[in-house]
Scaffold this motif. Sequence first.
Motif, PDB file in Angstrom:
ATOM      1  N   UNK A 199       0.827  -1.209   0.000  1.00  0.00           N
ATOM      2  CA  UNK A 199       0.000   0.000   0.000  1.00  0.00           C
ATOM      3  C   UNK A 199       0.864   1.264   0.000  1.00  0.00           C
ATOM      4  N   UNK A 217      -1.634   5.032  -3.712  1.00  0.00           N
ATOM      5  CA  UNK A 217      -3.088   5.004  -3.728  1.00  0.00           C
ATOM      6  C   UNK A 217      -3.547   6.043  -4.731  1.00  0.00           C
ATOM      7  N   UNK A 232       1.956   8.657  -3.563  1.00  0.00           N
ATOM      8  CA  UNK A 232       2.407   8.152  -2.275  1.00  0.00           C
ATOM      9  C   UNK A 232       1.760   9.014  -1.195  1.00  0.00           C
ATOM     10  N   UNK A 233       1.957   8.671   0.057  1.00  0.00           N
ATOM     11  CA  UNK A 233       1.426   9.510   1.120  1.00  0.00           C
ATOM     12  C   UNK A 233       2.107  10.875   1.052  1.00  0.00           C
ATOM     13  N   UNK A 249       3.950  -8.092  12.073  1.00  0.00           N
ATOM     14  CA  UNK A 249       2.880  -7.085  12.059  1.00  0.00           C
ATOM     15  C   UNK A 249       1.630  -7.575  11.355  1.00  0.00           C
ATOM     16  N   UNK A 250       1.755  -8.664  10.611  1.00  0.00           N
ATOM     17  CA  UNK A 250       0.575  -9.250   9.965  1.00  0.00           C
ATOM     18  C   UNK A 250      -0.093 -10.295  10.848  1.00  0.00           C
ATOM     19  N   UNK A 292       1.949  -4.569   7.897  1.00  0.00           N
ATOM     20  CA  UNK A 292       3.202  -3.844   8.119  1.00  0.00           C
ATOM     21  C   UNK A 292       3.147  -2.524   7.382  1.00  0.00           C
ATOM     22  N   UNK A 322       4.505   1.522   6.920  1.00  0.00           N
ATOM     23  CA  UNK A 322       5.582   2.465   7.213  1.00  0.00           C
ATOM     24  C   UNK A 322       4.919   3.754   7.665  1.00  0.00           C
ATOM     25  N   UNK A 323       5.180   4.115   8.884  1.00  0.00           N
ATOM     26  CA  UNK A 323       4.500   5.284   9.446  1.00  0.00           C
ATOM     27  C   UNK A 323       5.093   6.574   8.885  1.00  0.00           C
ATOM     28  N   UNK A 367      -1.408   5.398  12.481  1.00  0.00           N
ATOM     29  CA  UNK A 367      -0.832   4.531  13.504  1.00  0.00           C
ATOM     30  C   UNK A 367      -1.945   3.937  14.371  1.00  0.00           C
ATOM     31  N   UNK A 416      -2.469   2.149   6.041  1.00  0.00           N
ATOM     32  CA  UNK A 416      -1.271   2.631   5.354  1.00  0.00           C
ATOM     33  C   UNK A 416      -1.415   4.116   5.024  1.00  0.00           C
ATOM     34  N   UNK A 417      -0.368   4.911   5.276  1.00  0.00           N
ATOM     35  CA  UNK A 417      -0.474   6.352   5.052  1.00  0.00           C
ATOM     36  C   UNK A 417      -0.871   6.741   3.636  1.00  0.00           C
ATOM     37  N   UNK A 418      -0.398   6.006   2.632  1.00  0.00           N
ATOM     38  CA  UNK A 418      -0.759   6.373   1.254  1.00  0.00           C
ATOM     39  C   UNK A 418      -2.270   6.213   1.058  1.00  0.00           C
ATOM     40  N   UNK A 419      -2.786   5.161   1.632  1.00  0.00           N
ATOM     41  CA  UNK A 419      -4.206   4.882   1.540  1.00  0.00           C
ATOM     42  C   UNK A 419      -5.007   6.004   2.224  1.00  0.00           C
TER      43      UNK A 419
END
Lengths: 329, 526, 628
Positions: A202, A205, A217-218, B41-42, C2, C4-5, C80, C85-88
Amino acid sequence: MTTAAPIVQLSRRARAPKAMVELNVDGQSVSVPDGTTILGACAALGIEIPTLCYLETLRPVNVCRLCVVEVEGARVLVPSCSRTVEAGMKVKTRSDRVRHTRKMVLELLASSVDLTTTPGANELLTEYDCDPARFGPPAPASAAGVRETRLPGHHTPPNPDFAATIAQPATLDNDLYVRDYGKCVLCYKCVEACGPDHQNTFAIAVAGRGFDAHISTELAVPLPDSACVYCGNCIAVCPTGALMAKSEFDLRARGAWNEACQTITDTICPYCGVGCTLTLHVQDGDIVKATSPLDNAITLGNLCIKGRFGWRYVQQRAGEGGPGADGRG
Amino acid sequence: MFLWGSNAREAHPIWFHHLLKGIKNGARLYVMDPRRTSSAQWADVWLGLNVGTDVALSNTMAREIIHAGLARMDFIENATEGFDDYKASVEPFTLEYGALITGIPADVIREVAHTYAQADKAMVCWTLGITEHHNAVDNVLSLINLSLLTGHVGRWGCGCNPLRGQNNVQGGGDMGAIPNKLPGFQDILDTRVRERFERQWGVTLQPKIGWNLTEMLGAIDRDELTSLFVIGENPAQSDADSNHVEHLLRKLDHLVVQEIFLTRTAQLADVVLPSVASWCEAEGTVTNSERRVQRVRKAMNPPHGARDELWIIGEIAKRLGHDFGNPTAEDAWNEFRTLAPDFAGGMSYARLDALDGIQWPCPDESHPGTTFLHGRLWESPRGGRPAPFSVLEHSGPVEMPDEEYPLLLTTGRRLESYNTGVMTGGYESALHHGESIDISPEDARRLALVDGALVRVSSRRGVLVVPARVDRALHAGLVFMTLHFPDEVNTNVLTIDVADPQSGTAEFKACAVRVEPVEVAAGSPH
Amino acid sequence: MDIKLIDAEPTEEEREAVDLCLGPPRSAWDGGSRGSERDAHIAYGNREVGGLRHLLLPALEAVQARVGWISEGGLGYVCERLNVPPADAWGVATFYALLSTTPRPRRVLHVCDDIACRARGARELVSGIEESVGPAITHGPDGDHVVVDHDVVAWMHSPCLGLCDMAPAALLIEAGTSPAEHSIGTLTAHHARRLCDGGSTGVDAAATPPIPQLGAPGLSLLRRVGVVDPTSLAAYREAEGYDAMGRALELGAEGVIHEVAAAKLVGRGGALFPTARKWEAVRTQTSTPHYLVCNADESEPGTFKDRLLLTHDPFAVVEAMTIAAFAAGCDRGFVYLRGEYPLAHERMADAVAQARRAGLLGANILGSDFAFDIEIRRGAGAYICGEETALFESIEGKRGEPRNKPPFPAERGLFGKPTAANNVETLVNVLPILLQGGATYATTGTAQSTGTRLFCVSGAVRNPGVYEVACGTTLRALFELSGGVPDGLQAVLLGGAAGTFIRADEIDIPLSHEDTRLANTTLGSGVVMAFDDTTDMHDILLRIAGFFRDESCGQCVPCRVGTVRQEEALHRIASGKTRGGLSSELALLDEIGAGMKDGSICGLGQTAYAAVESAAKRLRLFDMRIAK
């Protein structure tokens, strides 16, 4: 000491065969297993339907609308890639309505997106008598990063002299791949592959809204600051060349990319014990790209960073100064 | 699914895709790993056990399963032996005792034990977190114990699976590259087996079990081994306590290294035989983790002067007075099929090509291959020998942290790099940030370290300087490094050279270290 | 998962806002502080945390309401907490117009310049505000947007705010510890200036809307509106409140559906689907749980009828939802309320809380064994979320992108489960149906369009407002109710931006589904917007085209690009820069329109050409232009 033995499953359960469903496509009768898509039924009849956002390894998102067909009784056209067959369904794949909508989709895309590296695009534009230029001359490219800042629900009034495009400079922010979003048709494939369908990283998006929707990306950070793990599974599914391995991008930029003289060989990736089939594209004795077959049961076309890009060392051996030469262990 | 001592998300990414599909279909994932890795984490539950307490966790779960009446007694009676001794041996491992050793709260051990025992299907997969310990074989046996206890073996969707770290770890064993077996896992001490090979090869085979790598190093030390032929391995950097290994290699009378790179080991060699990248410049087969024999194919010509491995071996044989002729990879494979017909008789190149690989055993050309092993244990009466339970004692890491070396160093891999980095050094990505010592936020705070600060890491065997990286996946007292960048940071100067006596694998997963900040001016990490 | 923050710490303020919305973190692994021995060895994840995704939009809204934008630290902390996920999350945050991903002043005035307000002087108002306050936060000519100082008060253009009965209107949003939102009616430039200077907002305009039929006899849906205290459950119950629910319990689920079927009730949101069939389809699904969704995201320009019910008869909505849930076998309901309706939110939240306290929500409703509860979700500025599947996506914490149908919501709706989704007005109709009996209800209206309907009369009429009349009442009669047929009537927009224009000479049309269908127009969501000859219809048309471009989610090609090409063609016509002449442009519009109508995923694209087409072919708007 004994306990009542519960029934255990010893071997793989056989799947019950699916019931067959009969439908009519373009006047021809066909029986296909229940759950088959109209696209699948057409394939069974040898009827070709153009697609862009469809891929057999991805959940259909039915957004490009190129594969639409006419189903008797339906108010609007239906996407054949995702609509499943029903008994007695009557489908037309070449009616005027179908042709018109496909033509519009192609023209709308071709007038706003650079399709020069989309395989099959020219043929389709010809087949459907498209004239993308009739919407006006394409608007010049926006500066890098501008599209990412546009506010949802707001836009600048159109300039009557131009047809709006998504033209923009390619993003080169890492050594492994290039994101040339001026070529993006927003098919969602990369998002699906990076996200829920395969990689589940992910890192990208769809962001923004409407015509300004884009892959991001974020916080629109460069790829190296993002969650990207460089598996390149997005490249593998991109239908337009908007996402491309840098090795291919550089060769194309030099005019040296020559698919016709490439050999393609399947082998096994050396990097772990999973046994991913690695398809090596070799041009002039050098690997220029690594992919994996979509129909490979282990990979479904996916690889990891090592598989997709880890072949470079092979070509760095020969001369002096490669990693082998300095005694790298 | 138990993922035990494996960070498959990074080490086996494509296999993990399949696991993710299972998770989305409702499979529950438990990850046993001292670090909360990306795999962890999963997980439905991450069990961050203390390093080297795997047997204790397994024994505790076993005792709980037995006491809760969840042991699969019909299977145990039909298929196994040694249950009573095993049962007695796990008796001291109460939940509280297990919690004390492993660090996992008793309620969680209980919950996981019950879930595992009551699952319709359950699988244990592991990697080096299980095997890179001084008691590696015990660790593996402890997982086998669990599967026997619950009948999660010999059935579709069950079993015990080591995830292999290279494309042909399994194939090496298949082909007899292990000290006690001939190709096809046939016992070298079995006279009838030896006779078949001797007839085919026209030589006499010694009924003698050879040395594994660790034993070879010992033999060099004792001057019992004086010449070594190394094919595609880099022991000077990949083995524990590398200063010592290099000393041993230098001691040899004669060292031949067959390589594609001039590795550190090759630099020590008397003769280097340049060979090809076997996965893209040669024909042959490999076997993956699911026992699937797969074809590798020649996609391109090797660089000038590099020779095919089969050719090199044939030439060496010739010099030693035995002419193999000029076999192709397929010829060699077909000879193997005749020598191990029950194993590979049905796996012609044509079938391997057509079916995208076949899982052994595959005795004849109509056989589809074998998706899982040990189904005989469910037959009544049972086919073959009973499966033995093993009585195992908990035995923690040989070297535990103390006042002088207060942190426990464990090692592993990262997604973008591979082993000693010979191959993955060939491309650059944002993931390549070089070697670091990963440290918990708590220890970083205690040592007043910021992300990226240089630290001196010392163990009883060596010292190195490396940047520190703060990693929330680690708890206080635990630090992590890889061995991907031996030229810059040779992690193995720190690791301890104690190995499992049976498998020969070294305890890369645990040694005691001290971390100290260094002044930036104090010099480079080299 | 998993993830990435984001490498940015939240401020204390942001952390507090998110924690107030989500509750405190449960461990170090979802944003809590480190240090517990248990956290060092155990983490629960995946399923437990994955189930929280649907809280993404409320959490983002909490950050927005507190600090005025979705800051990096705030976004990171939300990710968090929810393991998104941040992109999402970025994709979601950049989708909704009321969320800002760049710093924005705490107080922002959203000024409606949509069609109903334009018919009442919004363009002049906007010019006035530009003069007295300054330029709006919007894109510059290069498509980049104007960067504004964080501490400066600002204003923005807004699509229809659902305040057409008080046009021209605005919505003031002020972030902070006690965030404030106020609807403003009959806005003047002077007033706007005062608001932007920090002046007091006064009473929310939605609290005192015009109620032109107040106290009129024979009202059914509106009979409590303006009469019964909307904040008092006791007052509601005195006014026949919960009598229908009692009746429902007597009838049983199938009995309720039978009555609704006898009443021939169809959806009032515009799709005209028989309500009983929808509920029966959900009731008989074996997959559980079933959800009830009340679609209160009324954002069709010119629509404000549901707003009136939500602010002035909220208990009726709660009761009607409870009955619908009872009939369709749902144990959980969501009200998806448009973000621009702060008073409706306040009143509905209060009504749900009171009902819960009184045992009218929760377990054992009215002493039965039926259990049901309601959660209110707020939209964040996206017209598309009124489309039911986009609305589901939004509740699930995603971008409001419509799904392809089938599967239909009754089979796979919210969270993939059987879902009955009904518009507010549709739901409220179930109360008179149960009280009168379905057959009696069906005697009102026409054969196929039973009961009464709420019409949102706006634009160039004397008394704009919501009117309840029997289906089949003529448009002329409706105009008479609202103060007479407007002088110089040029056109009437029926059904909203997605509807069609009709000519002034067509106002004898009976407002029933069958008559409008026959006349090739639609009632849609009950919009009746009148334009007199002082309105520039070309400007209205450009705004409609701009509206669809703004509100297209961007998912499918025909709508994403088609709405742009449509707007461009209209601008070329308006600026006299046609390509190949007017008739060629009109033909092109027709082709684009046909592609959008046939090829788009959802109703937005499918109807994006409807109003333009009717302007061209029915109003002959461009002929007039040629004539001029």
